[in-house]
Write a protein that holds these residues in place. Structure first.
Motif, PDB file in Angstrom:
ATOM      1  N   LEU A  72      29.532  52.292  33.935  1.00 24.86           N
ATOM      2  CA  LEU A  72      30.548  53.276  33.569  1.00 24.86           C
ATOM      3  C   LEU A  72      31.409  53.556  34.787  1.00 24.86           C
ATOM      4  CD1 LEU A  72      31.319  54.922  31.022  1.00 24.86           C
ATOM      5  CD2 LEU A  72      30.104  56.864  32.025  1.00 24.86           C
ATOM      6  N   GLY A  73      32.680  53.773  34.555  1.00 26.45           N
ATOM      7  CA  GLY A  73      33.615  54.037  35.645  1.00 26.45           C
ATOM      8  C   GLY A  73      35.031  53.797  35.159  1.00 26.45           C
ATOM      9  N   CYS A  74      35.709  52.793  35.736  1.00 25.78           N
ATOM     10  CA  CYS A  74      37.110  52.525  35.392  1.00 25.78           C
ATOM     11  C   CYS A  74      37.210  51.387  34.376  1.00 25.78           C
ATOM     12  CB  CYS A  74      37.895  52.143  36.643  1.00 25.78           C
ATOM     13  SG  CYS A  74      38.088  53.488  37.825  1.00 25.78           S
ATOM     14  N   PHE A  75      38.106  51.571  33.425  1.00 20.20           N
ATOM     15  CA  PHE A  75      38.446  50.506  32.479  1.00 20.20           C
ATOM     16  C   PHE A  75      39.950  50.292  32.539  1.00 20.20           C
ATOM     17  CE2 PHE A  75      40.063  49.088  28.386  1.00 20.20           C
ATOM     18  CZ  PHE A  75      39.308  47.938  28.198  1.00 20.20           C
ATOM     19  N   PHE A  76      40.358  49.011  32.632  1.00 16.32           N
ATOM     20  CA  PHE A  76      41.774  48.658  32.724  1.00 16.32           C
ATOM     21  C   PHE A  76      42.161  47.783  31.536  1.00 16.32           C
ATOM     22  CE2 PHE A  76      40.120  49.166  36.989  1.00 16.32           C
ATOM     23  CZ  PHE A  76      41.085  49.919  37.642  1.00 16.32           C
ATOM     24  N   ILE A  77      43.386  47.917  31.088  1.00 16.53           N
ATOM     25  CA  ILE A  77      43.878  46.953  30.116  1.00 16.53           C
ATOM     26  C   ILE A  77      43.966  45.588  30.794  1.00 16.53           C
ATOM     27  CG2 ILE A  77      45.102  48.673  28.751  1.00 16.53           C
ATOM     28  CD1 ILE A  77      47.721  47.655  30.012  1.00 16.53           C
ATOM     29  N   SER A  78      43.976  44.530  30.036  1.00 15.61           N
ATOM     30  CA  SER A  78      43.717  43.186  30.557  1.00 15.61           C
ATOM     31  C   SER A  78      44.805  42.630  31.475  1.00 15.61           C
ATOM     32  CB  SER A  78      43.497  42.213  29.395  1.00 15.61           C
ATOM     33  OG  SER A  78      44.626  42.197  28.542  1.00 15.61           O
ATOM     34  N   ASN A  79      46.024  43.112  31.368  1.00 13.40           N
ATOM     35  CA  ASN A  79      47.102  42.488  32.152  1.00 13.40           C
ATOM     36  C   ASN A  79      47.409  43.220  33.456  1.00 13.40           C
ATOM     37  OD1 ASN A  79      48.169  44.738  30.958  1.00 13.40           O
ATOM     38  ND2 ASN A  79      50.057  43.779  30.236  1.00 13.40           N
ATOM     39  N   ILE A  80      46.474  44.007  33.961  1.00 16.03           N
ATOM     40  CA  ILE A  80      46.663  44.704  35.227  1.00 16.03           C
ATOM     41  C   ILE A  80      46.372  43.751  36.385  1.00 16.03           C
ATOM     42  CG2 ILE A  80      45.825  46.597  36.684  1.00 16.03           C
ATOM     43  CD1 ILE A  80      47.395  47.608  34.356  1.00 16.03           C
ATOM     44  N   THR A  81      47.268  43.688  37.362  1.00 15.35           N
ATOM     45  CA  THR A  81      47.078  42.811  38.520  1.00 15.35           C
ATOM     46  C   THR A  81      46.158  43.482  39.546  1.00 15.35           C
ATOM     47  OG1 THR A  81      48.925  43.699  39.791  1.00 15.35           O
ATOM     48  CG2 THR A  81      49.431  41.963  38.186  1.00 15.35           C
ATOM     49  N   PRO A  82      45.571  42.693  40.460  1.00 14.68           N
ATOM     50  CA  PRO A  82      44.711  43.281  41.502  1.00 14.68           C
ATOM     51  C   PRO A  82      45.424  44.348  42.334  1.00 14.68           C
ATOM     52  CG  PRO A  82      44.384  40.913  41.407  1.00 14.68           C
ATOM     53  CD  PRO A  82      45.529  41.224  40.484  1.00 14.68           C
ATOM     54  N   GLU A  83      46.685  44.122  42.674  1.00 16.87           N
ATOM     55  CA  GLU A  83      47.421  45.113  43.459  1.00 16.87           C
ATOM     56  C   GLU A  83      47.635  46.398  42.669  1.00 16.87           C
ATOM     57  OE1 GLU A  83      48.461  45.490  46.645  1.00 16.87           O
ATOM     58  OE2 GLU A  83      47.129  43.775  46.916  1.00 16.87           O
ATOM     59  N   GLU A  84      47.937  46.243  41.383  1.00 18.31           N
ATOM     60  CA  GLU A  84      48.094  47.424  40.527  1.00 18.31           C
ATOM     61  C   GLU A  84      46.778  48.182  40.408  1.00 18.31           C
ATOM     62  OE1 GLU A  84      51.623  46.154  37.394  1.00 18.31           O
ATOM     63  OE2 GLU A  84      49.601  45.337  37.100  1.00 18.31           O
ATOM     64  N   LYS A  85      45.671  47.439  40.329  1.00 16.79           N
ATOM     65  CA  LYS A  85      44.366  48.090  40.238  1.00 16.79           C
ATOM     66  C   LYS A  85      44.101  48.970  41.454  1.00 16.79           C
ATOM     67  CE  LYS A  85      41.601  45.091  37.237  1.00 16.79           C
ATOM     68  NZ  LYS A  85      40.394  44.251  37.122  1.00 16.79           N
ATOM     69  N   LYS A  86      44.441  48.468  42.628  1.00 15.31           N
ATOM     70  CA  LYS A  86      44.201  49.247  43.839  1.00 15.31           C
ATOM     71  C   LYS A  86      44.984  50.552  43.802  1.00 15.31           C
ATOM     72  CE  LYS A  86      43.823  48.620  48.821  1.00 15.31           C
ATOM     73  NZ  LYS A  86      43.990  47.694  49.953  1.00 15.31           N
ATOM     74  N   HIS A  87      46.221  50.477  43.367  1.00 14.84           N
ATOM     75  CA  HIS A  87      47.056  51.685  43.253  1.00 14.84           C
ATOM     76  C   HIS A  87      46.471  52.643  42.214  1.00 14.84           C
ATOM     77  CE1 HIS A  87      50.498  54.304  42.643  1.00 14.84           C
ATOM     78  NE2 HIS A  87      50.478  53.981  41.357  1.00 14.84           N
ATOM     79  N   ILE A  88      46.029  52.086  41.096  1.00 10.78           N
ATOM     80  CA  ILE A  88      45.480  52.927  40.018  1.00 10.78           C
ATOM     81  C   ILE A  88      44.173  53.573  40.456  1.00 10.78           C
ATOM     82  CG2 ILE A  88      44.528  52.880  37.676  1.00 10.78           C
ATOM     83  CD1 ILE A  88      46.580  50.641  37.074  1.00 10.78           C
ATOM     84  N   PHE A  89      43.323  52.801  41.133  1.00 10.57           N
ATOM     85  CA  PHE A  89      42.087  53.366  41.657  1.00 10.57           C
ATOM     86  C   PHE A  89      42.372  54.585  42.534  1.00 10.57           C
ATOM     87  CE2 PHE A  89      39.354  49.398  41.126  1.00 10.57           C
ATOM     88  CZ  PHE A  89      38.446  50.033  40.294  1.00 10.57           C
ATOM     89  N   SER A  90      43.342  54.434  43.418  1.00 13.21           N
ATOM     90  CA  SER A  90      43.691  55.520  44.327  1.00 13.21           C
ATOM     91  C   SER A  90      44.093  56.773  43.552  1.00 13.21           C
ATOM     92  CB  SER A  90      44.824  55.073  45.255  1.00 13.21           C
ATOM     93  OG  SER A  90      45.150  56.092  46.168  1.00 13.21           O
ATOM     94  N   TYR A  91      44.900  56.581  42.516  1.00 13.26           N
ATOM     95  CA  TYR A  91      45.347  57.707  41.690  1.00 13.26           C
ATOM     96  C   TYR A  91      44.167  58.364  40.965  1.00 13.26           C
ATOM     97  CZ  TYR A  91      47.456  60.150  37.728  1.00 13.26           C
ATOM     98  OH  TYR A  91      47.787  61.093  36.793  1.00 13.26           O
TER      99      TYR A  91
END
Length: 313
Positions: A72-91
């Motif tokens: 359990l933790g973060c779930f992303f839609i499938s087309n998120i890039t690694p760089e976008e993930k890092k930004h989203i994690f931070s948020y």
């Protein structure tokens, strides 16, 4: 509309893993515990969600993994890039910290992602291992890859034992508790929790109980739950008197047969215990690493945790 209400609606439109599905979270987050979510949006579209359990323990606000919920933790839609993930994690982690939890736990499936999270906020990273079977489509081929000892146990059990799909949730939960009682121990899980999870999974057509028995007694039983991609071995019972009957091996083989052509992966859900891991490895599994991340914000809880780990309290 609250974030949680929006997530529940969104869950009807996306392919969420089992442990992120609202009905599962409602079942496991009970008895003074609840669950909540922080969403990341682009415009009106939800791109990611951070899901967590909330509970109070000894006066501390704890965001711990629910019981029987290893991921359990973060779930992303499938087309998120690694760089976008890092930004989203931070948020998402910044938003989570604003809720001032004393302790946070979450999981992820790659060392790179775990390191990224820890760089954003200092988390302790603990590697965990589960054992999986990737392809259930050809059960005969899979059986041929089992260790010869498992093949022998299954052939032995097939001669005298039967498969039973009629075991009720209540009967299964009683058996689950019995295997601990006979050892003078208490079941890890409250009966009401087990019954709720099993009933809800079966109600949502995402769970099954299977038993192996002779003419008079049940030797072994298992409860599995699944999403569209993976089935999880979550609970099982093995009668202490019949550990050498081959029932436990037959139980695994029969649940794999039941699941064939339905799911891509079977997750044995564990184990970090060597004897259990060795047994799972004999079912033609491969080890799969995932990562438990933990962050303690409370200074007092950090001290208590240190003392506990060093066996001082």
């Amino acid at each position: 509309m609250s974030e949680k209400e929006a997530y529940i609606l969104w869950a009807q439109q996306v392919d969420l893993p089992l442990f992120f599905q609202p009905w599962w979270l409602n079942a496991v987050c009970c008895q003074g515990k609840t669950w909540d979510v922080i969403l990341y949006r682009q415009g009106n579209e939800i791109q990611a969600a951070l899901v967590f359990q909330k509970m109070k323990k000894y006066g501390f606000t704890c965001f711990l993994l629910p019981q029987l919920t290893p991921y359990l933790g973060c779930f992303f839609i499938s087309n998120i890039t690694p760089e976008e993930k890092k930004h989203i994690f931070s948020y998402l982690l910044k938003k989570l910290d604003q809720l001032k939890p004393s302790i946070i736990q979450l999981t992820c499936f790659s060392k790179e992602m775990a390191n990224q999270i820890s760089q954003i906020q200092k988390f302790n990273i603990n590697k965990r291992v589960t054992y999986i079977i990737n392809d259930l489509n050809n059960i005969d081929n899979l059986f041929s890859q089992f260790h010869h000892s498992k093949q022998r146990h299954i052939h032995k059990a097939e001669k005298s034992l039967q498969v039973d799909f009629s075991l009720s949730v209540e009967q299964f939960c009683q058996l689950h508790a019995y295997q601990y009682q006979i050892q003078g121990k208490k079941d890890f899980y409250a009966p009401q929790l087990l019954q709720t999870i099993c009933h809800e999974a079966i109600l949502h057509n995402q769970g099954q109980i299977l038993a192996i028995k002779d003419n008079t007694e049940i030797h072994a039983a298992i409860f599995v739950a699944w999403d569209k991609h993976t089935a999880y071995n979550l609970l099982y019972f093995i009668h202490p008197r019949y550990r050498s009957s081959g029932a436990s091996s037959l139980m695994i083989f029969e649940i794999l047969k039941y699941l064939q052509n339905k799911h891509i992966t079977f997750d044995f859900e564990g184990s970090m215990q060597k004897n259990i891991a060795d047994s799972y490895a004999k079912f033609a599994t491969r080890p799969f690493d995932y990562y438990l991340l933990e962050k303690i914000n409370s200074p007092l809880l950090k001290i208590l945790s240190w003392f506990s780990k060093n066996h001082i309290i």
